[in-house]
Design an enzyme around this catalytic site. Structure first.
Site, PDB file in Angstrom:
ATOM      1  N   TYR A 171      -2.045  -2.674   1.980  1.00 51.90           N
ATOM      2  CA  TYR A 171      -2.872  -2.445   0.784  1.00 51.90           C
ATOM      3  C   TYR A 171      -3.822  -1.280   1.049  1.00 51.90           C
ATOM      4  O   TYR A 171      -4.432  -1.189   2.123  1.00 51.90           O
ATOM      5  CB  TYR A 171      -3.674  -3.698   0.440  1.00 51.90           C
ATOM      6  N   GLU A 172      -3.953  -0.400   0.050  1.00 52.92           N
ATOM      7  CA  GLU A 172      -4.784   0.794   0.213  1.00 52.92           C
ATOM      8  C   GLU A 172      -5.859   0.920  -0.860  1.00 52.92           C
ATOM      9  O   GLU A 172      -6.724   1.797  -0.776  1.00 52.92           O
ATOM     10  CB  GLU A 172      -3.888   2.037   0.226  1.00 52.92           C
ATOM     11  N   HIS A 173      -5.809   0.035  -1.867  1.00 53.16           N
ATOM     12  CA  HIS A 173      -6.796   0.034  -2.961  1.00 53.16           C
ATOM     13  C   HIS A 173      -7.232  -1.408  -3.202  1.00 53.16           C
ATOM     14  O   HIS A 173      -6.410  -2.329  -3.159  1.00 53.16           O
ATOM     15  CB  HIS A 173      -6.189   0.633  -4.232  1.00 53.16           C
TER      16      HIS A 173
END
Length: 303
Positions: free
Chosen positions: A151-153
């Protein structure tokens, strides 16, 4: 002399003089695959039989399949190239290569709609319940071995992320659904705050840190790369931090500009735990030549 001590002494002498007992290589080579729908197959990628080799299917996302734009609170769906990377193909590559494990990566940068893929749980308990159920189904259907967290956001605080992901990994491991777990952070304040909070509480359940060193500037030098590696090894203290590059050369330290020189330095210092590449989809264009070189370097890492 105690008979048990004598027996053990003789056994160790025999063991030291024989070449029939292989020394296990503790290094892992990891390849992300399937996110860009370039028709790449497991069988396209060269596989060194002496390494721990991990494919990571990219991505499973808790978003709906109809529009690909709405979070589903932990109800995961397959969004990788499942036509070329199907359950039967997973079984085939693992049967042909006993050193291969296949996992799936969660999240990624963007949803199928092209918008950012957000981690957005309604509550910790409901997200974990949904995630355990749906991921167990996917993992068993595809005969997979592990999960990677990418996950990046985030539309959640660090506590919620920590508990959701930590409890997910713990439950899947306790249920013998997976045998390994990794995380894939990069150098961004929000990203690091979430992953370091997760690491501080559940780091003992996380086997590898697939740190995205290619998210640093394209002009990264060898010395800068070493500094970055040491910094992240401190941030994820005690973890097996893997070095990494991106196949298209768009960021970080590329193979052409010194990536393998940096890995050699880390190897000499006893810090090289493995290498991962983003991604097989892009590497297909250059004949996977850097996959071959990465694996050769790792295969000699214990020599």
């Amino acid at each position: 002399m105690n008979p048990n001590i004598l027996f053990m002494t003789i056994f160790l002498i025999i063991l030291s003089q024989t070449n029939s007992v292989p020394i296990p290589n503790t290094n892992v080579f990891t390849e992300y695959i399937g996110a860009e729908f370039n028709n790449v197959k497991f069988s396209d990628v060269p596989i060194n039989p002496t390494l721990q080799f991990h494919f990571l299917l990219s991505f499973a996302i808790d978003y709906d399949t109809s529009s690909g734009s709405t979070p589903t609170n932990g109800k995961f769906n397959v969004f990788w190239d499942s036509n070329n990377l199907s359950p039967s193909q997973v079984s085939a590559i693992k049967k042909a290569n006993p050193n291969v494990k296949v996992g799936l990566s969660l999240g990624g940068d963007t949803a199928p709609s092209g918008r950012s893929a957000f981690f957005k749980p309604f509550s910790i308990d409901s997200w974990v319940s949904n995630a355990v159920k749906t991921l167990t189904q996917i993992i068993q259907q595809y005969n997979l071995d592990g999960i990677d967290i990418d996950y990046e956001h985030f539309s959640s605080d660090t506590h919620t992320f920590t508990e959701c992901i930590g409890r997910l990994i713990k439950t899947l491991k306790n249920n013998n659904v997976i045998s390994f777990a990794s995380i894939a952070p990069f150098d961004d304040d929000q990203v690091q705050s979430h992953y370091q909070a997760l690491w501080n509480k559940y780091g003992d359940l996380i086997d590898y840190v697939n740190f995205q060193f290619y998210a640093y500037d394209k002009g990264t030098t060898v010395s800068q790369f070493i500094d970055y590696f040491n910094t992240q090894s401190s941030n994820y203290h005690g973890g097996k931090v893997l070095t990494s590059f991106i196949s298209d050369g768009s960021g970080g330290l590329s193979p052409e500009n010194g990536f393998f020189k940096a890995c050699d330095q880390l190897k000499q210092q006893g810090k090289l735990h493995g290498i991962f590449i983003w991604s097989a989809d892009d590497s297909k264009k250059n004949g996977f030549r850097y996959e071959k070189r990465s694996q050769s370097l790792l295969a000699n890492n214990n020599n």
